[in-house]
Write an enzyme that holds these catalytic residues in place. Structure first.
Site, PDB file in Angstrom:
ATOM      1  N   SER A  65       0.829  -1.208   0.000  1.00 34.68           N
ATOM      2  CA  SER A  65       0.000   0.000   0.000  1.00 34.68           C
ATOM      3  C   SER A  65       0.860   1.252   0.000  1.00 34.68           C
ATOM      4  CB  SER A  65      -0.907   0.014   1.228  1.00 34.68           C
ATOM      5  OG  SER A  65      -1.687  -1.145   1.277  1.00 34.68           O
TER       6      SER A  65
HETATM    7  N1  SAH Z   1      -0.932  -4.353   3.881  1.00 31.39           N
HETATM    8  C1  SAH Z   1      -0.288  -4.792   2.680  1.00 31.39           C
HETATM    9  C2  SAH Z   1      -1.140  -4.473   1.494  1.00 31.39           C
HETATM   10  C3  SAH Z   1      -1.343  -5.649   0.629  1.00 31.39           C
HETATM   11  S1  SAH Z   1      -2.543  -5.527  -0.650  1.00 31.39           S
HETATM   12  C4  SAH Z   1       1.096  -4.173   2.546  1.00 31.39           C
HETATM   13  O1  SAH Z   1       1.409  -3.263   3.307  1.00 31.39           O
HETATM   14  O2  SAH Z   1       1.879  -4.629   1.726  1.00 31.39           O
HETATM   15  C5  SAH Z   1      -3.833  -6.527  -0.017  1.00 31.39           C
HETATM   16  C6  SAH Z   1      -3.544  -7.978   0.203  1.00 31.39           C
HETATM   17  O3  SAH Z   1      -4.763  -8.559   0.609  1.00 31.39           O
HETATM   18  C7  SAH Z   1      -3.096  -8.749  -1.014  1.00 31.39           C
HETATM   19  O4  SAH Z   1      -1.852  -9.334  -0.754  1.00 31.39           O
HETATM   20  C8  SAH Z   1      -4.186  -9.810  -1.210  1.00 31.39           C
HETATM   21  O5  SAH Z   1      -3.658 -11.062  -1.618  1.00 31.39           O
HETATM   22  C9  SAH Z   1      -4.763  -9.916   0.181  1.00 31.39           C
HETATM   23  N2  SAH Z   1      -6.122 -10.432   0.253  1.00 31.39           N
HETATM   24  C10 SAH Z   1      -7.161 -10.232  -0.586  1.00 31.39           C
HETATM   25  N3  SAH Z   1      -8.235 -10.894  -0.137  1.00 31.39           N
HETATM   26  C11 SAH Z   1      -7.874 -11.522   1.015  1.00 31.39           C
HETATM   27  C12 SAH Z   1      -8.536 -12.358   1.932  1.00 31.39           C
HETATM   28  N4  SAH Z   1      -9.834 -12.712   1.806  1.00 31.39           N
HETATM   29  N5  SAH Z   1      -7.845 -12.813   3.002  1.00 31.39           N
HETATM   30  C13 SAH Z   1      -6.548 -12.487   3.174  1.00 31.39           C
HETATM   31  N6  SAH Z   1      -5.870 -11.705   2.324  1.00 31.39           N
HETATM   32  C14 SAH Z   1      -6.526 -11.223   1.261  1.00 31.39           C
END
Ligand code: SAH
Length: 671
Positions: A65
Site C-alpha cells: 500500500s
Molecule cells: N498491507 C499490505 C497491502 C497488501 S494488498 C502491505 O502493506 O503490503 C492486499 C492484500 O490482501 C493482497 O496481498 C491480497 O492477496 C490480500 N487479500 C485479498 N483478499 C484476502 C482475503 N480474503 N484474506 C486475506 N488476504 C486477502
C-alpha cells in the site's frame, strides 16, 4: 545502490512530505515509519522507488500500500500500544511491521501463501517478533485468536464481513475499504464497537485498494482481474522478432514512405487515437501529423484533440479557424507552463500552419484543434469570468465570488499553489454552481455565438474537474489518474456531440492514455484511461495506434518543473517489446496487431513484456522502476508504429518571463 545515509534521508522526506504534512500527527506512528525500512518490503528492482508515496507491485498482482494510506488507516484505529490487532491482507508485510511498532501483538492473514511466506521472512529479518502471519481467508477472521482490539483490512470488499465485526472487542475499531455498489469507487470506513450491540460507522474518504477476495468478500473474477500479466520468457524473443520482421510494413523514410496500408486500416473508424511513447520525440510528432493530414483531407475527420490544456488549444483553434476577434478574450500566453516543449515545438508548429492553410482552402466548418486536459484551472476561471462579464455582468459577479474560494490563502501554507484539500472540498459546491448556471443559460447567452458559449462552458467544466483532481492528488495516484482520464474522455465525447452525429475524432496523447489500460499493469492498480474508456463506450469504431523507440535522444526534464534537456534514451531493456522490435532489424515500420487477421503476430506477442513510457520527466538511472510497464501489446493497441532510433523534438525558443506579458496574441505560440 543507495547508501544507508541516503535511504534514511529519503525515508525522512517521505514521512515529512507524504505523511506528516498531510495531517498525520501521532508521533508514535511517525516514529514507527522511521523504524521500518520500506525497501525491505519491495522487490529488489523497485527498492529505489521504495520511498515514493505510491503503491508498488509485489507480485501475484498485489501491491504494497501507499505509505500515506497505511498511516491514515492505522491512525484511524487510535492505538495506544496495548492492543491485539488483526491485519487482513498481509501482502508485503509492511503494514503489519508498522502495526507491530504501535500495538502489542499483531495477527496478520494473507490468502496467497507465497506472499505470506515472503512477508514472514521479511518480518523475521527486521526482528518484528510480535507479528504472527497466517495463511487463509481473512474475510472469516481468526476466530481462534479473537477478540481483537483493532482490525485493519487492506483490500476492498462489497460489505464489512460479519465475521470481522463479531471478532471486534467492545471498544475496538475496524478500518476497511468498502467497494461502492456500482463497483467503481471505494470508501474507507471506520466502525467503532461502542457496546455489545452498538456500532458507530463513519466514512473517512475515497481510496483505491485491491479487491478482498473470499467467502465474505468479492468472488474471484467478479471484479477486475487481479493477476498481473505473466512475463514472456527471454527465449521466446528471437521467434517474436522474426515474426515481426515478416509481418511489418517498413517505412524507409518516415517523412515520405507510404503509410497508405495503415491509413486504410484505421480510416473507417470514428475515433483514431495516436499515442507516443515519449513526449519529446520528433519522429512521433511528424508521423502523427502525416497520418492526421491523411485522415483529415481524404477521410473527413473533423477535429484533433490533444493531451494539452483546453484554453491553450483554443487559442490554436482560433488561429487555424481564422477566427475574427479572438483578442477580446481573456489574455494569457498559450502553452507557457511546464512542459512548454510538449506543444511549443517546430513539429507541432508545422502541423498547425498546415491546418490553418487547409482550413483556408476548404469550404465549410474547418478542422478544429482542442485540448483534453485539466491543468488550466486558473486560466479557465479567467476565461469563464471574462465571458460572463460580456454576456451577463451580474452573473459574472456571482461567479467571481464563488471561484474566489479556489484561491490559495496564507493559511494553506506558504509553499502551496493551491488551497489545502479541506478548503478545496469546501469550494466544490460553489464551482459546480457556476457550471450549472452556465449550462442552464445556454439560450440566453446566444448573443456571442455558439462557439464562444461552447468554449466558456467547457472551461467551467475544466474548473470543476480540476478542483476534484487536485483534491484527489492528496489521496492517491490511481484516483487522480482516473479523474484526469475520465475528464479527457468526457471532453472527447462533448466534442463529438458538438460536431454532430457522424463526426470523427483524432486524439494525440501518450501511449499510457491511448493504449487500453486493461491490457497493462495499470489494471492491477485500478487505473483506466481514454483508450479503454473509448473502447468500452464506442466498441469497434475505435482504433488505438501506439508508437515506440529503442534508443536515441529525447526532450525531457530531470524532474517536474526543471528545464528541458536533450537526454539519451537507453537501449530497450532485454525483457521489453522494445528489444523484440529492435531485433527485427528494420529501422522504422508499421505493425498491424488487430485480430483476427493478425493471429500469428498476436499469439507471438501476447505473453506480457515490458514497454517503456517516457513522459515529460525521464530518469534513465531508475528506468526499470520508473518507466517500464508490463503490458500485453496486441491487447493494448491495434497498431504499433516503430522508429528504432529517434531524435528529440526541436523546441521553440523559451519565453522569458518578462516577454510573456507583452507578446502579441495573433499567433498561437506568441512568436
Ligand atoms: N498491507 C499490505 C497491502 C497488501 S494488498 C502491505 O502493506 O503490503 C492486499 C492484500 O490482501 C493482497 O496481498 C491480497 O492477496 C490480500 N487479500 C485479498 N483478499 C484476502 C482475503 N480474503 N484474506 C486475506 N488476504 C486477502
Amino acid at each position: 545502490m543507495k547508501s544507508p545515509e541516503q535511504t534514511r534521508t529519503e525515508r525522512e522526506r517521505m514521512i515529512e512530505e507524504s505523511i506528516a504534512r498531510r495531517g498525520i500527527t501521532d508521533t508514535r506512528l511517525l516514529d514507527a515509519f522511521r523504524a521500518v525500512p520500506r525497501e525491505v518490503f519491495v522487490a529488489p528492482n523497485l527498492a529505489s522507488a521504495a520511498y515514493e508515496d505510491r503503491p508498488l507491485g509485489i507480485g501475484r498482482g498485489q501491491t504494497i500500500s501507499q505509505p500515506y494510506i497505511v498511516a491514515a488507516t492505522i491512525e484511524a484505529l487510535a492505538l495506544t500500544g496495548t492492543e491485539r490487532v488483526l491485519d487482513v491482507g498481509t501482502g508485503s508485510g509492511y503494514a503489519a511491521a508498522i502495526l507491530a511498532k504501535v500495538a502489542r501483538e499483531v495477527h496478520s492473514i494473507e490468502r496467497i501463501e507465497e506472499l505470506a511466506q515472503a512477508a514472514e521472512t521479511r518480518l523475521v529479518s527486521i526482528g518484528a517478533s510480535n507479528v504472527h502471519v497466517h495463511v487463509g481467508d481473512g474475510t472469516l477472521g481468526l476466530p481462534d485468536h479473537a477478540p481483537f482490539d483493532a482490525i485493519a483490512v487492506a483490500a476492498s470488499g462489497p460489505v464489512i464481513p460479519q465475521a470481522l465485526i463479531d471478532q471486534l472487542a467492545i471498544g475496538g475499531r475496524l478500518v476497511m475499504p468498502v467497494t461502492s455498489p456500482e463497483g467503481v469507487g471505494q470508501v474507507l470506513v471506520r466502525v467503532h464497537r461502542v457496546a455489545e450491540h452498538a456500532y458507530e460507522k463513519e466514512e473517512l474518504g475515497e481510496v483505491q485498494f485491491v479487491p478482498l477476495l473470499g467467502a465474505q468478500g468479492h468472488r474471484p473474477g467478479e471484479t477486475a482481474v487481479v493477476t498481473a500479466p505473466r512475463l514472456a520468457r527471454p527465449g521466446s524473443f528471437a521467434s517474436a522478432a522474426r515474426i515481426v520482421r515478416e509481418a511489418s510494413e517498413p517505412l524507409d523514410d518516415i517523412d515520405s514512405a507510404s503509410i497508405a496500408p495503415l491509413v486504410e486500416r484505421i480510416a473507417s473508424a470514428r475515433i483514431v487515437m495516436l499515442g507516443e511513447s515519449t513526449h519529446g520525440t520528433s519522429e512521433f510528432y511528424r508521423l502523427r501529423a502525416r497520418i492526421t493530414r491523411e485522415l483529415v483531407t481524404r477521410h473527413g475527420f473533423d477535429f484533433v484533440a490533444v493531451e494539452g490544456d483546453w484554453p491553450d488549444a483554443a487559442r490554436v483553434n482560433d488561429y487555424v479557424a481564422h477566427a475574427s476577434a479572438p483578442h477580446t478574450r481573456f489574455p494569457f500566453t498559450p502553452f507557457d507552463r511546464f512542459p512548454q516543449w510538449m506543444w511549443r515545438n517546430r513539429e507541432v508548429e508545422g502541423f498547425v500552419e498546415w491546418l490553418r492553410e487547409h482550413n483556408a482552402r476548404s469550404k465549410g466548418r474547418g478542422v478544429g484543434f482542442f485540448g483534453l486536459d485539466l491543468y488550466s484551472m486558473y486560466t479557465s476561471i479567467g476565461v469563464v469570468l471574462r465571458y460572463l462579464a460580456e454576456v451577463d455582468p451580474h452573473a459574472a459577479e456571482t461567479a467571481r465570488e464563488r471561484y474566489r474560494r479556489l484561491l490559495p490563502r496564507r493559511e494553506d501554507g506558504i509553499e502551496r499553489l493551491l488551497p489545502a484539500p479541506r478548503r478545496l472540498a469546501a469550494a466544490e459546491d460553489a464551482v459546480l454552481a457556476n457550471l450549472r448556471d452556465l449550462l442552464q443559460k445556454r439560450l440566453e447567452y446566444a448573443q456571442l455565438g455558439p462557439e464562444r458559449y461552447f468554449d466558456a462552458a467547457q472551461n467551467a467544466r475544466v474548473v470543476a474537474s480540476a478542483e476534484r483532481y487536485y483534491r484527489a492528488v492528496y489521496r492517491g495516484a490511481a484516483e487522480s489518474w482516473n479523474l484526469r482520464d475520465s475528464h479527457m474522455f468526457d471532453t472527447l465525447r462533448i466534442l463529438l456531440a458538438h460536431f454532430g452525429a457522424s463526426s470523427k475524432a483524432i486524439v494525440w496523447a501518450h501511449n499510457s492514455h491511448v493504449g487500453d489500460a486493461r491490457a497493462t499493469e495499470m489494471r492491477v492498480r485500478r487505473e483506466h484511461n481514454i483508450g479503454q474508456l473509448a473502447r468500452q463506450a464506442f466498441g469497434d469504431v475505435v482504433r488505438l495506434v501506439g508508437f515506440g523507440t529503442h534508443h536515441g535522444t529525447v526532450a525531457a526534464a530531470d524532474d517536474w518543473d526543471e528545464p528541458m534537456r536533450v537526454k539519451n534514451v537507453r537501449p530497450g531493456h532485454p525483457e521489453s517489446y522494445e528489444h523484440v522490435m529492435h531485433e527485427a532489424g528494420i529501422s522504422a515500420f508499421v505493425l498491424g496487431l488487430r485480430s483476427p487477421q493478425r493471429a500469428a503476430v498476436r499469439e507471438e506477442l501476447t505473453p506480457a513484456r515490458l514497454f517503456r513510457a517516457i513522459g515529460v520527466v525521464y530518469r534513465p538511472e531508475t528506468e526499470l522502476a520508473s518507466h517500464y510497464l508490463e503490458v500485453v501489446l496486441p491487447e493494448q493497441l491495434d497498431e504499433l508504429i516503430w522508429v528504432d532510433e529517434t531524435r528529440a523534438v526541436t523546441p521553440l525558443p523559451e519565453l522569458a518571463k518578462s516577454e510573456l506579458s507583452k507578446l502579441p496574441e495573433t499567433y498561437p505560440f506568441g512568436l
